[in-house]
Write an enzyme that holds these catalytic residues in place. Structure first.
Site, mmCIF file in Angstrom:
data_model
loop_
_atom_site.group_PDB
_atom_site.id
_atom_site.type_symbol
_atom_site.label_atom_id
_atom_site.label_comp_id
_atom_site.label_asym_id
_atom_site.label_seq_id
_atom_site.Cartn_x
_atom_site.Cartn_y
_atom_site.Cartn_z
ATOM 1 N N LYS A 53 0.844 -1.205 0.000
ATOM 2 C CA LYS A 53 0.000 0.000 0.000
ATOM 3 C C LYS A 53 0.875 1.249 0.000
ATOM 4 C CE LYS A 53 -3.802 -2.496 2.045
ATOM 5 N NZ LYS A 53 -4.402 -3.054 3.239
ATOM 6 N N GLN A 97 -5.007 -1.984 9.502
ATOM 7 C CA GLN A 97 -4.841 -3.293 8.870
ATOM 8 C C GLN A 97 -5.446 -4.385 9.757
ATOM 9 O OE1 GLN A 97 -3.393 -3.780 5.702
ATOM 10 N NE2 GLN A 97 -4.228 -5.822 5.991
ATOM 11 N N ASP A 120 -11.438 2.320 3.497
ATOM 12 C CA ASP A 120 -11.687 0.876 3.366
ATOM 13 C C ASP A 120 -13.171 0.597 3.144
ATOM 14 O OD1 ASP A 120 -9.658 -0.976 3.329
ATOM 15 O OD2 ASP A 120 -9.382 -1.025 5.498
#
Ligand code: NDP
Length: 284
Positions: A53, A97, A120
């Site tokens: 990322k 995460q 997200d």
């Protein structure tokens, strides 16, 4: 192989060029998109995802900020960090995460992220907005699947889509996105009786199960579109999807490979969402 290969790597590369162009335009207006990624603990797979990322942010001209916290960090400390990022004007996207250590409540963490920076697309406000057809940050893997189909020119309206898997991050939202585009959607899961009965009727099958080579040619109707979300290792330790590619690709009309299928789209849509958030910050 008779199926047409849906090349996620190529489609992702094309989308990334478009995103990088838009990042340049935004920078001219004084805004550089910034993504903060919080990594708790030392999970190797998570570390690899996070590194990818960061690398992609750099490639697209965006800023990335990695915050690493110890495995035993107190939940309050993590929440405080998120609140700090919520108020940081240089940060447009916040991603924690997953998975998190057991002592931290995932839902509490997700709900602490500002819905305006929830790139997200996991916050209940964004999920609710998606369900009601309003503008929202869409969850990256489901969104990536929709872009793959759009770029391949596959029409969705009226199609029967069978989604195998009902997780909050893949199965449930991808079914909703298909429904939003006027498909007829069936969800299957571990308690589904006679899975093949359902999958064999599908015009489009989405496999998001997490079991190597689980979907075989017997599950598929001739000419169906098969989207393989799975990321697994087979007995030989080789990366593979949920779909038995060799035999299903002889029967399907279209198929995504693993790797280079859905995977590259997930990070691409994360970048897209971060860009979108940064653009929206200009209007606030
Ligand atoms: P989860 O483990 O959260 O969900 C798996 C789903 O599969 C569950 O809904 C489960 O049903 C269902 N399932 C399990 N066994 C069966 C069975 N025998 N028959 C039918 N359904 C079954 O996984 P995720 O959704 O998070 O991920 C799925 C896969 O996709 C994994 O391989 C993951 O690594 C990969 N992935 C890939 C991404 C990418 O970018 N390409 C992103 C995210 C995930 P039940 O609910 O009843 O337990």
């Amino acid at each position: 192989m008779t199926a047409v290969l849906i090349n996620g790597k190529e489609i992702a590369a094309k989308k990334r060029i478009e995103i990088a162009e838009k990042v340049k335009d935004l920078k001219k207006k004084g805004v550089t998109p910034g993504l903060a990624v919080i990594l708790v603990g030392n999970n190797d797979a998570s570390r690899t995802y996070v590194r990818n990322k960061e690398k992609t942010c750099q490639e697209l001209g965006m800023n990335s900020l990695l915050i690493e916290l110890d495995e035993d960090v107190a939940e309050d400390k993590l929440l405080d960090k998120i609140l700090e990022l919520n108020n940081d004007p240089a940060i447009h996207g916040i991603l924690v995460q997953l998975p998190l250590p057991n002592h931290i409540k995932e839902s509490k963490v997700i709900e602490t992220i500002s819905p305006l920076k929830d790139v997200d697309g996991f916050h209940p406000i964004n999920i609710g907005r998606m369900m009601t057809g309003q503008d929202a940050f869409l969850p990256c893997t489901p969104y990536g699947i929709m872009v793959l189909l759009e770029e391949t020119g596959i029409n969705i309206e009226g199609k029967h889509v069978v989604v195998v898997g009902r997780s909050n991050i893949v199965g449930k939202p991808v079914g909703q996105l298909f429904l939003n585009q006027n498909a007829t959607v069936t969800y299957c899961h571990s308690r589904t009786k006679d899975l093949k009965l359902h999958t064999k009727q599908a015009d489009i099958v989405v496999a998001a199960v997490g079991i190597a080579n689980f979907i075989t040619a017997d599950h598929i109707k001739e000419g169906a579109v098969v989207i393989d979300v799975g990321i697994n290792r087979n007995e030989a330790g080789k990366l593979c999807g949920d779909v038995k590619f060799d035999e299903v690709s002889e029967k399907a009309g279209y198929i995504t490979p693993v790797p280079k299928g859905v995977g590259p789209m997930t990070i691409t849509m994360l970048m897209y969402n971060t860009l979108k958030s940064a653009s929206q910050s200009l209007d606030r």
